[in-house]
Design a protein around this motif. Sequence first.
Motif, PDB file in Angstrom:
ATOM      1  N   GLY A   1     -28.407 -14.064  24.280  1.00 33.55           N
ATOM      2  CA  GLY A   1     -29.696 -13.535  24.690  1.00 33.55           C
ATOM      3  C   GLY A   1     -29.573 -12.204  25.405  1.00 33.55           C
ATOM      4  O   GLY A   1     -30.506 -11.394  25.383  1.00 33.55           O
ATOM      5  N   ARG A   2     -28.445 -11.967  26.053  1.00 37.29           N
ATOM      6  CA  ARG A   2     -28.209 -10.688  26.722  1.00 37.29           C
ATOM      7  C   ARG A   2     -27.634  -9.642  25.769  1.00 37.29           C
ATOM      8  O   ARG A   2     -27.365  -8.509  26.171  1.00 37.29           O
ATOM      9  CB  ARG A   2     -27.247 -10.885  27.895  1.00 37.29           C
ATOM     10  CG  ARG A   2     -27.769 -11.827  28.968  1.00 37.29           C
ATOM     11  CD  ARG A   2     -26.655 -12.233  29.926  1.00 37.29           C
ATOM     12  NE  ARG A   2     -27.080 -13.353  30.771  1.00 37.29           N
ATOM     13  CZ  ARG A   2     -26.234 -14.115  31.467  1.00 37.29           C
ATOM     14  NH1 ARG A   2     -24.935 -13.881  31.405  1.00 37.29           N
ATOM     15  NH2 ARG A   2     -26.700 -15.102  32.208  1.00 37.29           N
ATOM     16  N   GLY A   3     -27.403 -10.028  24.524  1.00 37.74           N
ATOM     17  CA  GLY A   3     -26.855  -9.107  23.551  1.00 37.74           C
ATOM     18  C   GLY A   3     -25.346  -8.980  23.585  1.00 37.74           C
ATOM     19  O   GLY A   3     -24.789  -8.107  22.920  1.00 37.74           O
ATOM     20  N   ARG A   4     -24.654  -9.833  24.342  1.00 33.43           N
ATOM     21  CA  ARG A   4     -23.191  -9.767  24.453  1.00 33.43           C
ATOM     22  C   ARG A   4     -22.579 -10.654  23.372  1.00 33.43           C
ATOM     23  O   ARG A   4     -22.176 -11.791  23.606  1.00 33.43           O
ATOM     24  CB  ARG A   4     -22.762 -10.189  25.849  1.00 33.43           C
ATOM     25  CG  ARG A   4     -23.323  -9.290  26.943  1.00 33.43           C
ATOM     26  CD  ARG A   4     -22.957  -9.767  28.322  1.00 33.43           C
ATOM     27  NE  ARG A   4     -21.512  -9.862  28.500  1.00 33.43           N
ATOM     28  CZ  ARG A   4     -20.924 -10.338  29.603  1.00 33.43           C
ATOM     29  NH1 ARG A   4     -21.675 -10.775  30.596  1.00 33.43           N
ATOM     30  NH2 ARG A   4     -19.611 -10.394  29.686  1.00 33.43           N
ATOM     31  N   ALA A   5     -22.508 -10.103  22.179  1.00 33.80           N
ATOM     32  CA  ALA A   5     -22.148 -10.891  21.003  1.00 33.80           C
ATOM     33  C   ALA A   5     -20.728 -11.432  21.076  1.00 33.80           C
ATOM     34  O   ALA A   5     -20.477 -12.605  20.777  1.00 33.80           O
ATOM     35  CB  ALA A   5     -22.332 -10.049  19.742  1.00 33.80           C
ATOM     36  N   GLY A   6     -19.775 -10.578  21.453  1.00 32.67           N
ATOM     37  CA  GLY A   6     -18.393 -11.027  21.487  1.00 32.67           C
ATOM     38  C   GLY A   6     -18.164 -12.122  22.508  1.00 32.67           C
ATOM     39  O   GLY A   6     -17.504 -13.123  22.230  1.00 32.67           O
ATOM     40  N   ALA A   7     -18.721 -11.948  23.718  1.00 32.95           N
ATOM     41  CA  ALA A   7     -18.565 -12.967  24.757  1.00 32.95           C
ATOM     42  C   ALA A   7     -19.258 -14.265  24.354  1.00 32.95           C
ATOM     43  O   ALA A   7     -18.756 -15.361  24.620  1.00 32.95           O
ATOM     44  CB  ALA A   7     -19.129 -12.443  26.080  1.00 32.95           C
TER      45      ALA A   7
ATOM     46  N   VAL B   1     -27.223 -20.954  15.509  1.00 38.57           N
ATOM     47  CA  VAL B   1     -28.409 -20.684  16.328  1.00 38.57           C
ATOM     48  C   VAL B   1     -28.240 -19.369  17.083  1.00 38.57           C
ATOM     49  O   VAL B   1     -29.159 -18.547  17.140  1.00 38.57           O
ATOM     50  CB  VAL B   1     -28.668 -21.852  17.307  1.00 38.57           C
ATOM     51  CG1 VAL B   1     -29.782 -21.490  18.286  1.00 38.57           C
ATOM     52  CG2 VAL B   1     -29.046 -23.118  16.537  1.00 38.57           C
ATOM     53  N   ALA B   2     -27.062 -19.145  17.661  1.00 36.30           N
ATOM     54  CA  ALA B   2     -26.811 -17.890  18.373  1.00 36.30           C
ATOM     55  C   ALA B   2     -26.825 -16.702  17.425  1.00 36.30           C
ATOM     56  O   ALA B   2     -27.345 -15.627  17.764  1.00 36.30           O
ATOM     57  CB  ALA B   2     -25.468 -17.968  19.104  1.00 36.30           C
ATOM     58  N   VAL B   3     -26.265 -16.872  16.238  1.00 34.19           N
ATOM     59  CA  VAL B   3     -26.285 -15.794  15.241  1.00 34.19           C
ATOM     60  C   VAL B   3     -27.714 -15.460  14.847  1.00 34.19           C
ATOM     61  O   VAL B   3     -28.097 -14.282  14.741  1.00 34.19           O
ATOM     62  CB  VAL B   3     -25.443 -16.193  14.014  1.00 34.19           C
ATOM     63  CG1 VAL B   3     -25.647 -15.208  12.870  1.00 34.19           C
ATOM     64  CG2 VAL B   3     -23.963 -16.262  14.389  1.00 34.19           C
ATOM     65  N   ALA B   4     -28.546 -16.489  14.646  1.00 40.02           N
ATOM     66  CA  ALA B   4     -29.951 -16.256  14.306  1.00 40.02           C
ATOM     67  C   ALA B   4     -30.677 -15.544  15.436  1.00 40.02           C
ATOM     68  O   ALA B   4     -31.527 -14.678  15.201  1.00 40.02           O
ATOM     69  CB  ALA B   4     -30.636 -17.583  13.981  1.00 40.02           C
ATOM     70  N   LEU B   5     -30.350 -15.890  16.680  1.00 38.77           N
ATOM     71  CA  LEU B   5     -30.969 -15.235  17.831  1.00 38.77           C
ATOM     72  C   LEU B   5     -30.630 -13.751  17.861  1.00 38.77           C
ATOM     73  O   LEU B   5     -31.504 -12.898  18.056  1.00 38.77           O
ATOM     74  CB  LEU B   5     -30.497 -15.912  19.119  1.00 38.77           C
ATOM     75  CG  LEU B   5     -30.881 -15.246  20.436  1.00 38.77           C
ATOM     76  CD1 LEU B   5     -32.397 -15.190  20.590  1.00 38.77           C
ATOM     77  CD2 LEU B   5     -30.248 -15.982  21.613  1.00 38.77           C
ATOM     78  N   LEU B   6     -29.363 -13.412  17.648  1.00 38.93           N
ATOM     79  CA  LEU B   6     -28.956 -12.004  17.652  1.00 38.93           C
ATOM     80  C   LEU B   6     -29.561 -11.247  16.483  1.00 38.93           C
ATOM     81  O   LEU B   6     -29.974 -10.089  16.620  1.00 38.93           O
ATOM     82  CB  LEU B   6     -27.430 -11.910  17.619  1.00 38.93           C
ATOM     83  CG  LEU B   6     -26.727 -12.244  18.939  1.00 38.93           C
ATOM     84  CD1 LEU B   6     -25.250 -12.497  18.708  1.00 38.93           C
ATOM     85  CD2 LEU B   6     -26.916 -11.123  19.948  1.00 38.93           C
ATOM     86  N   ALA B   7     -29.624 -11.896  15.328  1.00 40.07           N
ATOM     87  CA  ALA B   7     -30.226 -11.241  14.162  1.00 40.07           C
ATOM     88  C   ALA B   7     -31.714 -10.998  14.386  1.00 40.07           C
ATOM     89  O   ALA B   7     -32.251  -9.940  14.021  1.00 40.07           O
ATOM     90  CB  ALA B   7     -30.005 -12.087  12.915  1.00 40.07           C
ATOM     91  N   ALA B   8     -32.415 -11.969  14.997  1.00 39.16           N
ATOM     92  CA  ALA B   8     -33.838 -11.796  15.278  1.00 39.16           C
ATOM     93  C   ALA B   8     -34.053 -10.675  16.275  1.00 39.16           C
ATOM     94  O   ALA B   8     -35.004  -9.888  16.160  1.00 39.16           O
ATOM     95  CB  ALA B   8     -34.430 -13.098  15.813  1.00 39.16           C
ATOM     96  N   ALA B   9     -33.156 -10.558  17.258  1.00 36.87           N
ATOM     97  CA  ALA B   9     -33.268  -9.478  18.231  1.00 36.87           C
ATOM     98  C   ALA B   9     -33.096  -8.127  17.561  1.00 36.87           C
ATOM     99  O   ALA B   9     -33.787  -7.157  17.896  1.00 36.87           O
ATOM    100  CB  ALA B   9     -32.224  -9.661  19.333  1.00 36.87           C
ATOM    101  N   SER B  10     -32.204  -8.069  16.578  1.00 37.95           N
ATOM    102  CA  SER B  10     -31.998  -6.792  15.883  1.00 37.95           C
ATOM    103  C   SER B  10     -33.233  -6.398  15.088  1.00 37.95           C
ATOM    104  O   SER B  10     -33.625  -5.236  15.060  1.00 37.95           O
ATOM    105  CB  SER B  10     -30.779  -6.892  14.946  1.00 37.95           C
ATOM    106  OG  SER B  10     -31.074  -7.668  13.795  1.00 37.95           O
TER     107      SER B  10
ATOM    108  N   CYS C   1     -20.569 -12.077  16.583  1.00 43.54           N
ATOM    109  CA  CYS C   1     -20.658 -13.327  17.336  1.00 43.54           C
ATOM    110  C   CYS C   1     -20.144 -14.497  16.501  1.00 43.54           C
ATOM    111  O   CYS C   1     -19.326 -15.297  16.963  1.00 43.54           O
ATOM    112  CB  CYS C   1     -22.101 -13.569  17.756  1.00 43.54           C
ATOM    113  SG  CYS C   1     -22.389 -15.161  18.557  1.00 43.54           S
ATOM    114  N   GLY C   2     -20.611 -14.599  15.256  1.00 44.29           N
ATOM    115  CA  GLY C   2     -20.168 -15.679  14.392  1.00 44.29           C
ATOM    116  C   GLY C   2     -18.690 -15.618  14.101  1.00 44.29           C
ATOM    117  O   GLY C   2     -17.988 -16.640  14.113  1.00 44.29           O
ATOM    118  N   LEU C   3     -18.182 -14.404  13.856  1.00 44.73           N
ATOM    119  CA  LEU C   3     -16.762 -14.251  13.523  1.00 44.73           C
ATOM    120  C   LEU C   3     -15.878 -14.602  14.711  1.00 44.73           C
ATOM    121  O   LEU C   3     -14.879 -15.320  14.560  1.00 44.73           O
ATOM    122  CB  LEU C   3     -16.497 -12.817  13.065  1.00 44.73           C
ATOM    123  CG  LEU C   3     -15.058 -12.511  12.634  1.00 44.73           C
ATOM    124  CD1 LEU C   3     -14.658 -13.383  11.451  1.00 44.73           C
ATOM    125  CD2 LEU C   3     -14.899 -11.035  12.285  1.00 44.73           C
TER     126      LEU C   3
END
Length: 427
Positions: free
Chosen positions: A209-215, A236-245, A287-289
């Motif tokens: 949610g903070r955009g810190r994909a690697g962490a 779910v986290a990947v979908a969240l980051l993609a939606a934010a983009s 994030c997914g990788l």
Amino acid sequence: MATTTPLTPPDQHREPPPRLGGALWWALCATAALGLAVFSALGPHRVWGAAAALGYLAAALLTARGRSPRIAGAVALAGAVPLPLLWLLAVDLAQLEVRVVARSAGLLLAEGTPYLQHPVVPEDFNPYLPGMAVFGLPEALAGPGPLTDPRLWMGAAFLGALAFALPAGDRSAPLRWIAACPLVALPLAVGGVDLPVAGLMCLGLALAGRGRAGAAGLALGSAAALKWTAWPAIPVAVALLAAASRSTSAGRPADGGEGRGDSRRPAVRREGLGGSRRPADRAAARCGLVALLTAAALVLPAALRDPGAFRAHVVDFPLGLTDAVSSAASPLPGHLLATHVPGGRTLALLLLGVSALLVALSLLLRPPATASDAAARLALGLLLAIAFMPASRFGYLVHPLVLAVWAAARQTPGHPLLVRVGKQVSR
């Protein structure tokens, strides 16, 4: 034009609503704990039930006499966690999971795999992924003792991860209320492998949610190396980051902070999006990788050491495909189908697959826009999975419970929440 004003500092640090800490709530908790003390066949659960019932009952009486919710909550927490935990540590009593984790760490150090080659009875099986053995390493290295007990390290990992996942500011109040809940207090005292998984899932979603994909990927990958139940958190986290983009590239503000009123800009915006989606889309992929690589690094060495034992312990046994029957047999729909309906096991697994597919489709068609939305979606998916698993227990409900409470807590104290105070017509 709508106008907003920040809440005053006293508003930001208000106690939870009375209905969450009222006398009726603590009385219900006392009743549940007393029921466990009377009817449970497990010694650690009876000890916890007796101690927790006293703490909850005292909290109910204090609340009824007008004492502050903070004092009542502290009393309830003391009776539900430290008191039974210290007693159980003193008499060296814990539920089976603690001994399984301790044994798996010893096997990992001695043989390179945390799994017995020829398990026979349910107590021989270790249904957790190899990463769970890390909580047994202190005991395997330094010997049994109160400070090396795996439940201490599992509880510390849960509370630490959850603290970092909560909004900055006063984190003690949400932690206190979550830890005092019977579904959380019980495994904190008797030993619960689900708690560190739930804490790391919350931390991973918070970081996403903070955009810190690697962490976020690192936290979720670590959780995925503990139990299978953490794996749904990765998409779910990947979908969240993609939606934010997508929302950022379309010119709409994305929720990259701790609450809806957070004025900080999300990390995906700072990555140089401009008018392109590619940098933020790469954040979702990263994030997914990272999550998959982290999980693979922690799981594959032990799994490849003895693939047959790995499959028997963490695949066949939880699904009820071995001669030994798992003790995870709460009367939930999946278990009832598998036990009482011809072909019910296949039907339960089919329902499990259908529910997973529906949740996956929801992520594609309507991805979560905030970390709280993501936690709610994940909680729903895990709730369906727990309901339809052939071998499940009520204790697994700690996953959706912690996710739901965390999602609610991150919207409150610690950040300048905005409230609508009126409407004015601009001139």
